[in-house]
Write a protein that holds these residues in place. Structure first.
Motif, PDB file in Angstrom:
ATOM      1  N   ALA A 118      16.811  49.904  21.742  1.00 37.33           N
ATOM      2  CA  ALA A 118      15.357  49.683  21.785  1.00 37.33           C
ATOM      3  C   ALA A 118      14.699  50.373  22.988  1.00 37.33           C
ATOM      4  CB  ALA A 118      15.044  48.177  21.766  1.00 37.33           C
ATOM      5  N   PRO A 119      15.238  50.246  24.202  1.00 37.17           N
ATOM      6  CA  PRO A 119      14.577  50.936  25.326  1.00 37.17           C
ATOM      7  C   PRO A 119      14.585  52.455  25.174  1.00 37.17           C
ATOM      8  CG  PRO A 119      16.076  49.240  26.147  1.00 37.17           C
ATOM      9  CD  PRO A 119      16.330  49.371  24.675  1.00 37.17           C
ATOM     10  N   LEU A 120      15.671  53.010  24.602  1.00 34.98           N
ATOM     11  CA  LEU A 120      15.699  54.459  24.390  1.00 34.98           C
ATOM     12  C   LEU A 120      14.617  54.863  23.390  1.00 34.98           C
ATOM     13  CD1 LEU A 120      19.554  55.091  24.251  1.00 34.98           C
ATOM     14  CD2 LEU A 120      17.972  55.742  26.083  1.00 34.98           C
ATOM     15  N   MET A 121      14.546  54.135  22.272  1.00 32.65           N
ATOM     16  CA  MET A 121      13.565  54.500  21.250  1.00 32.65           C
ATOM     17  C   MET A 121      12.138  54.270  21.765  1.00 32.65           C
ATOM     18  SD  MET A 121      13.854  55.992  18.416  1.00 32.65           S
ATOM     19  CE  MET A 121      15.169  55.705  17.236  1.00 32.65           C
ATOM     20  N   TYR A 122      11.942  53.220  22.538  1.00 27.82           N
ATOM     21  CA  TYR A 122      10.603  52.970  23.098  1.00 27.82           C
ATOM     22  C   TYR A 122      10.174  54.123  24.003  1.00 27.82           C
ATOM     23  CZ  TYR A 122       6.656  50.563  25.213  1.00 27.82           C
ATOM     24  OH  TYR A 122       5.402  50.238  25.642  1.00 27.82           O
ATOM     25  N   ARG A 123      11.097  54.559  24.856  1.00 30.64           N
ATOM     26  CA  ARG A 123      10.734  55.679  25.738  1.00 30.64           C
ATOM     27  C   ARG A 123      10.474  56.947  24.942  1.00 30.64           C
ATOM     28  NH1 ARG A 123      13.581  55.405  31.676  1.00 30.64           N
ATOM     29  NH2 ARG A 123      12.756  53.347  32.174  1.00 30.64           N
TER      30      ARG A 123
ATOM     31  N   SER B  31       9.774  59.607  29.451  1.00 34.80           N
ATOM     32  CA  SER B  31      10.278  59.319  30.797  1.00 34.80           C
ATOM     33  C   SER B  31      11.775  59.517  30.812  1.00 34.80           C
ATOM     34  CB  SER B  31       9.877  57.897  31.224  1.00 34.80           C
ATOM     35  OG  SER B  31      10.213  56.972  30.227  1.00 34.80           O
ATOM     36  N   ASP B  32      12.397  59.091  31.880  1.00 37.31           N
ATOM     37  CA  ASP B  32      13.804  59.337  32.149  1.00 37.31           C
ATOM     38  C   ASP B  32      14.722  58.912  30.992  1.00 37.31           C
ATOM     39  OD1 ASP B  32      16.220  59.720  33.450  1.00 37.31           O
ATOM     40  OD2 ASP B  32      16.142  57.763  34.439  1.00 37.31           O
TER      41      ASP B  32
END
Lengths: 173, 173
Positions: free
Chosen positions: A138-143, A149-150
């Motif tokens: 989820a954090p990868l797809m959100y970014r 971002s990084d």
């Protein structure tokens, strides 16, 4: 039909794609395409999901941590590439019922499940797939979608560390 | 122009929207719209982002934990509603440069930052905004877009607990 879309896209570029063109290349009538897909967006959504399907089981690096770290790096690279972003957008856009979006997520879940089964076979403790989706995917797809971002290896390693209980959730600076 | 889109959508439904119709309602020529927005999708993307802008600072419930729990419940409700899903899709899809998607994320970040400033004023320890985006916002948005599944208060409370170091990341069953 998928092959016709891929060939025409490679030859003419994405913006030139039309249903009559695709139908002609595939040797069917446009009405055949419209009956099956409704419109161009729905056809492109199906093609995109097919391209997002992993073509091999995740590599074996000897431990759950190493397997997850390698998988997260590859997932971040593929999904944040120009092609990956286009496929994700196509999959989401031409899909009012969200069936194709769910298939994208299922592909990730299946790969993570395969990693988990292998790790359990080695006697390792394994987080459940929903946790891995929440904490790593989820954090990868959100970014990728919302917050350019990084996506460095330090970041993907950090997410895997959180999922495995090795790191606090605090984001690395 | 935004008002013209909103009015016409309410009167005729979304699928009936066209640039000439919107231009006529706003009292401009279609070419004025095309010069400013390129196409209908880009105009709808801008309108969607404007609708996703929070209209008030987050409510004060007396502690960071209570503030975050209430904010997460409200965010999940708004973004998973039919209107919320439509606006997110519009914002993402009419926006090849991802500026509108980043604005959506900035809105959430600004609200979380305001909660943090208030909590710091009370002397509470505050996770940084990137952590809150990774741990609370990203899993909610991932479920909304890709994985129709539990968005209960138990789930949002769990995510807040992880962000505050009170819970392990393991997903609740």
């Amino acid at each position: 039909m998928h092959q016709a879309v891929r060939d025409l896209e490679a030859e003419l570029g994405r913006d030139a794609l039309t249903v009559p063109l695709i139908a002609a290349r595939a040797g069917v009538t446009p009405s055949t395409v419209y009956r099956r897909w409704g419109d161009l967006r729905e056809l492109l959504s199906d093609v995109a999901v097919e391209r997002l399907r992993p073509d091999a089981p995740p590599a074996d690096h000897g431990s759950l941590r190493a397997d997850l770290e390698a998988w997260a790096v590859q997932f971040a690279e593929e999904m944040s590439s120009t092609a990956g972003r286009t496929y994700i957008r196509d999959a989401l856009l031409g899909d009012p019922e969200q069936g194709n979006a769910a298939r994208c997520s299922d592909y990730a879940a299946e790969q993570l499940k395969a990693l988990g089964v292998r790790a359990a076979g080695r006697g390792e403790a394994v987080p459940d797939v929903e946790t891995l989706l929440d904490v790593v995917v989820a954090p990868l797809m959100y970014r990728i979608l919302f917050r350019p971002s990084d996506l460095s290896v330090a970041y993907t390693d950090h997410l895997v560390g959180v999922a495995l209980g090795r790191s606090a959730p605090l984001s690395p600076r």
